[in-house]
Design a protein around this motif. Structure first.
Motif, PDB file in Angstrom:
ATOM      1  N   PHE A  69       0.938  -1.178  -0.047  1.00 33.84           N
ATOM      2  CA  PHE A  69      -0.036  -0.046   0.044  1.00 33.84           C
ATOM      3  C   PHE A  69       0.834   1.178   0.091  1.00 33.84           C
ATOM      4  N   CYS A  70       0.526   2.341  -0.596  1.00 27.38           N
ATOM      5  CA  CYS A  70       1.123   3.678  -0.897  1.00 27.38           C
ATOM      6  C   CYS A  70       1.112   4.196   0.648  1.00 27.38           C
ATOM      7  N   SER A  71       2.438   4.449   1.010  1.00 26.55           N
ATOM      8  CA  SER A  71       2.412   5.188   2.207  1.00 26.55           C
ATOM      9  C   SER A  71       2.090   6.567   2.307  1.00 26.55           C
ATOM     10  N   ASP A  72       1.907   7.232   1.095  1.00 26.20           N
ATOM     11  CA  ASP A  72       1.139   8.532   1.060  1.00 26.20           C
ATOM     12  C   ASP A  72      -0.147   8.572   1.083  1.00 26.20           C
ATOM     13  N   CYS A  73      -0.710   7.580   0.459  1.00 30.70           N
ATOM     14  CA  CYS A  73      -2.375   7.812   0.429  1.00 30.70           C
ATOM     15  C   CYS A  73      -3.027   6.440   0.610  1.00 30.70           C
ATOM     16  N   GLY A  74      -2.447   5.525   0.928  1.00 40.76           N
ATOM     17  CA  GLY A  74      -2.913   4.249   1.364  1.00 40.76           C
ATOM     18  C   GLY A  74      -3.479   3.271   0.175  1.00 40.76           C
ATOM     19  N   CYS A 123       4.533   1.206  -7.707  1.00 42.91           N
ATOM     20  CA  CYS A 123       3.687   2.562  -8.215  1.00 42.91           C
ATOM     21  C   CYS A 123       2.469   2.569  -7.394  1.00 42.91           C
ATOM     22  N   CYS A 124       2.060   3.683  -6.962  1.00 45.90           N
ATOM     23  CA  CYS A 124       0.771   3.730  -6.580  1.00 45.90           C
ATOM     24  C   CYS A 124      -0.222   3.680  -7.521  1.00 45.90           C
ATOM     25  N   THR A 125      -1.375   3.299  -7.430  1.00 44.14           N
ATOM     26  CA  THR A 125      -2.520   3.048  -8.450  1.00 44.14           C
ATOM     27  C   THR A 125      -3.493   4.389  -8.607  1.00 44.14           C
ATOM     28  N   LYS A 126      -3.199   5.227  -7.287  1.00 45.18           N
ATOM     29  CA  LYS A 126      -3.973   6.386  -7.075  1.00 45.18           C
ATOM     30  C   LYS A 126      -3.529   7.822  -7.308  1.00 45.18           C
ATOM     31  N   CYS A 127      -2.316   7.965  -6.328  1.00 46.44           N
ATOM     32  CA  CYS A 127      -1.597   9.083  -6.683  1.00 46.44           C
ATOM     33  C   CYS A 127      -0.249   8.989  -7.632  1.00 46.44           C
ATOM     34  N   ASP A 128       0.682   9.712  -7.638  1.00 42.67           N
ATOM     35  CA  ASP A 128       1.733   9.755  -8.556  1.00 42.67           C
ATOM     36  C   ASP A 128       2.899   9.208  -7.865  1.00 42.67           C
ATOM     37  N   SER A 129       2.639   8.374  -6.504  1.00 43.61           N
ATOM     38  CA  SER A 129       3.865   8.259  -5.883  1.00 43.61           C
ATOM     39  C   SER A 129       4.743   7.176  -6.711  1.00 43.61           C
ATOM     40  N   ILE A 130       5.827   7.125  -6.477  1.00 50.08           N
ATOM     41  CA  ILE A 130       6.888   5.981  -7.070  1.00 50.08           C
ATOM     42  C   ILE A 130       7.940   5.711  -6.098  1.00 50.08           C
TER      43      ILE A 130
END
Ligand SMILES: [Zn+2]
Length: 182
Positions: A3-8, A25-32
């Motif tokens: 899970f993305c540590s920025d948006c979950g 890669c996050c599937t929601k926000c742009d975090s890599i």
């Protein structure tokens, strides 16, 4: 990671635009989220041509002898990290010398960087990380009970160099089986 540590949101592995390797890669926000090799720093602590070794009190390789070394922390230089690791594993504050050995271990994504160091105090002793801390001459080294491949390689190099009185930096690659995926 899952899970993305920025948006979950859920993480997927894909090659980002303009890149050439798969990343988390996050599937929601742009975090890599990049995963890169780790740096292990340590010393070859010397006094009177003897090397100070530590008997490991922690896994892996519990009970085997090693040179003091551990993961470089954020905000540290490699020299500061090597000094700290040596203090943590031997209790003594060494006088740092030159960078002496670099080991690339690409199969487990690690780089080792070892400095020469001079043991200048008599306060070395066992610690929470070391069952025993002891000086060894070349003939006393417990070759069959050394913890990691970089230890015998470094010690052999050191005793060859000490006979010449020259300690050039060496860079080597260590082949190791890949770590089991977790
Ligand atoms: Zn995200």
């Amino acid at each position: 990671m899952k899970f993305c540590s920025d948006c979950g949101s859920v993480i997927e592995k894909r090659i980002p635009d303009g890149d050439n390797l798969e990343r988390d890669c996050c599937t929601k926000c742009d975090s890599i989220f990049y995963s890169n090799p780790r740096v292990i720093v340590g010393t070859v602590p010397i006094k009177n041509n003897k090397v100070l070794l530590c008997k490991r009190a922690i896994q892996p390789r519990y009970g085997l002898w090693t040179l003091p070394a551990g993961f470089l922390e954020n905000g540290e230089t490699i020299e500061e990290g090597a000094f700290r690791e040596t203090k943590e594993e031997t209790n003594t504050e060494v006088k740092m010398g030159n960078l002496y050995a670099i080991f690339n271990i690409p199969q487990i994504n690690q780089v080792y960087m070892l400095h020469l160091a001079e043991v200048i105090n008599e306060d070395y002793c066992s610690t929470s990380e070391s069952l025993e801390v002891k000086f060894f001459s070349e003939s006393e080294i417990p070759w069959d009970d050394l913890a990691f491949p970089f230890v015998p390689t470094t010690l052999k190099n050191y005793f060859i160099d000490s006979k010449k009185g020259e300690y050039p930096l060496s860079t080597q690659i260590i082949e190791r089986p890949p770590r089991k995926s977790s």
